[in-house]
Design a protein around this motif. Structure first.
Motif, PDB file in Angstrom:
ATOM      1  N   PRO A   1      18.139  18.553   1.994  1.00 31.46           N
ATOM      2  CA  PRO A   1      18.897  19.106   3.132  1.00 31.46           C
ATOM      3  C   PRO A   1      18.446  18.484   4.453  1.00 31.46           C
ATOM      4  O   PRO A   1      17.249  18.270   4.667  1.00 31.46           O
ATOM      5  CB  PRO A   1      18.572  20.603   3.082  1.00 31.46           C
TER       6      PRO A   1
ATOM      7  N   SER B   1      18.224  19.648   7.470  1.00 31.58           N
ATOM      8  CA  SER B   1      17.273  20.444   8.256  1.00 31.58           C
ATOM      9  C   SER B   1      15.867  20.369   7.658  1.00 31.58           C
ATOM     10  O   SER B   1      14.884  20.281   8.394  1.00 31.58           O
ATOM     11  CB  SER B   1      17.741  21.898   8.360  1.00 31.58           C
ATOM     12  N   GLN B   2      15.760  20.358   6.335  1.00 32.05           N
ATOM     13  CA  GLN B   2      14.458  20.228   5.686  1.00 32.05           C
ATOM     14  C   GLN B   2      13.894  18.825   5.912  1.00 32.05           C
ATOM     15  O   GLN B   2      12.691  18.661   6.114  1.00 32.05           O
ATOM     16  CB  GLN B   2      14.579  20.529   4.189  1.00 32.05           C
TER      17      GLN B   2
ATOM     18  N   PHE C   1      10.117  29.615  -0.325  1.00 33.87           N
ATOM     19  CA  PHE C   1      11.109  28.796  -1.024  1.00 33.87           C
ATOM     20  C   PHE C   1      10.861  28.737  -2.532  1.00 33.87           C
ATOM     21  O   PHE C   1      11.606  28.087  -3.245  1.00 33.87           O
ATOM     22  CB  PHE C   1      11.081  27.360  -0.489  1.00 33.87           C
TER      23      PHE C   1
ATOM     24  N   VAL D   1      15.446  28.329   9.525  1.00 30.50           N
ATOM     25  CA  VAL D   1      16.734  28.838  10.013  1.00 30.50           C
ATOM     26  C   VAL D   1      17.850  28.157   9.223  1.00 30.50           C
ATOM     27  O   VAL D   1      17.896  26.923   9.157  1.00 30.50           O
ATOM     28  CB  VAL D   1      16.896  28.573  11.530  1.00 30.50           C
ATOM     29  N   PRO D   2      18.730  28.951   8.602  1.00 27.81           N
ATOM     30  CA  PRO D   2      19.814  28.330   7.818  1.00 27.81           C
ATOM     31  C   PRO D   2      20.695  27.438   8.701  1.00 27.81           C
ATOM     32  O   PRO D   2      21.271  27.887   9.684  1.00 27.81           O
ATOM     33  CB  PRO D   2      20.608  29.524   7.294  1.00 27.81           C
ATOM     34  N   MET D   3      20.730  26.174   8.353  1.00 26.84           N
ATOM     35  CA  MET D   3      21.574  25.201   9.050  1.00 26.84           C
ATOM     36  C   MET D   3      22.312  24.405   7.976  1.00 26.84           C
ATOM     37  O   MET D   3      21.683  23.826   7.107  1.00 26.84           O
ATOM     38  CB  MET D   3      20.724  24.243   9.891  1.00 26.84           C
ATOM     39  N   HIS D   4      23.580  24.400   8.058  1.00 29.90           N
ATOM     40  CA  HIS D   4      24.373  23.695   7.054  1.00 29.90           C
ATOM     41  C   HIS D   4      24.774  22.345   7.626  1.00 29.90           C
ATOM     42  O   HIS D   4      25.894  22.150   8.085  1.00 29.90           O
ATOM     43  CB  HIS D   4      25.567  24.550   6.650  1.00 29.90           C
TER      44      HIS D   4
END
Length: 192
Positions: free
Chosen positions: A39, A41-42, A95, A24-27
């Protein structure tokens, strides 16, 4: 339900949480690790994956030490491993971290061995994970961990440890698949 099986179930529960943080894209920014950035989240997904991977060892430890080996555990433990590892591998293909053909080999072996286990279950037998399969899973999990953390710290000097671990995992996957079918060929032959 014994403690070993509860630990295995916790691994299954961690999988969707791992996938949410990974996919899920989380910035949330990045985490600096050895002069590189991962990142957030990663990074969190990587930590969850490590914890989930450790439960694989932990449930086996409790099952053996306290004689808590059950058919449910023999069935669920390898299934939980497959769900965790396959979800991570498919995500890493998405990815573009790893080639899809390697994951196809791994998936094909997992489906084939699962089919063998189903045939064995129909005959009243339970096929537990072999030592070769446990080593295969270990190499798969290590490769995934290094990919999740961008091969750090080894990636900084160009050493492709994650790639090497993945190659070993694919080779071990093929060997363990052959091992399962060879050792359990009677099950297949008597089910014709």
């Amino acid at each position: 339900m014994n403690i070993a099986n509860k630990i295995t179930i916790s691994r299954v529960i961690m999988i969707p949480i791992f996938l949410i943080f990974l996919l899920v894209p989380m910035h949330l920014g990045t985490v600096p690790i050895w002069h590189a950035h991962v990142p957030v989240s990663q990074f969190i997904a990587g930590i969850i994956f490590i914890v989930a991977s450790c439960t694989d060892w932990l449930d086996g430890y409790f099952a053996r030490k306290y004689n808590l080996v059950t058919n449910f555990g023999k069935f669920l433990d390898p299934l939980a491993d497959k769900l965790l590892v396959m979800s991570a591998f498919v995500s890493l293909v998405d990815f573009h971290y790893i080639p899809s053909w390697m994951v196809i080999i791994i998936l094909a072996r997992e489906f084939a061995v699962t089919g063998l286990r189903l045939v064995a279950a129909g005959e009243g037998d339970v096929i537990a994970a072999s030592k070769v399969a446990k080593w295969k899973t270990t190499f798969q999990m290590l490769a995934i961990i290094f990919y999740l953390f961008n091969n750090l710290p080894f990636g900084l000097n160009g050493f492709p440890l994650a790639d090497i671990l993945l190659w070993i995992a694919v080779i071990m996957t093929i060997i363990s698949g052959w091992d399962y079918f060879y050792k359990n060929r009677e099950i297949i032959l008597k089910s014709k």
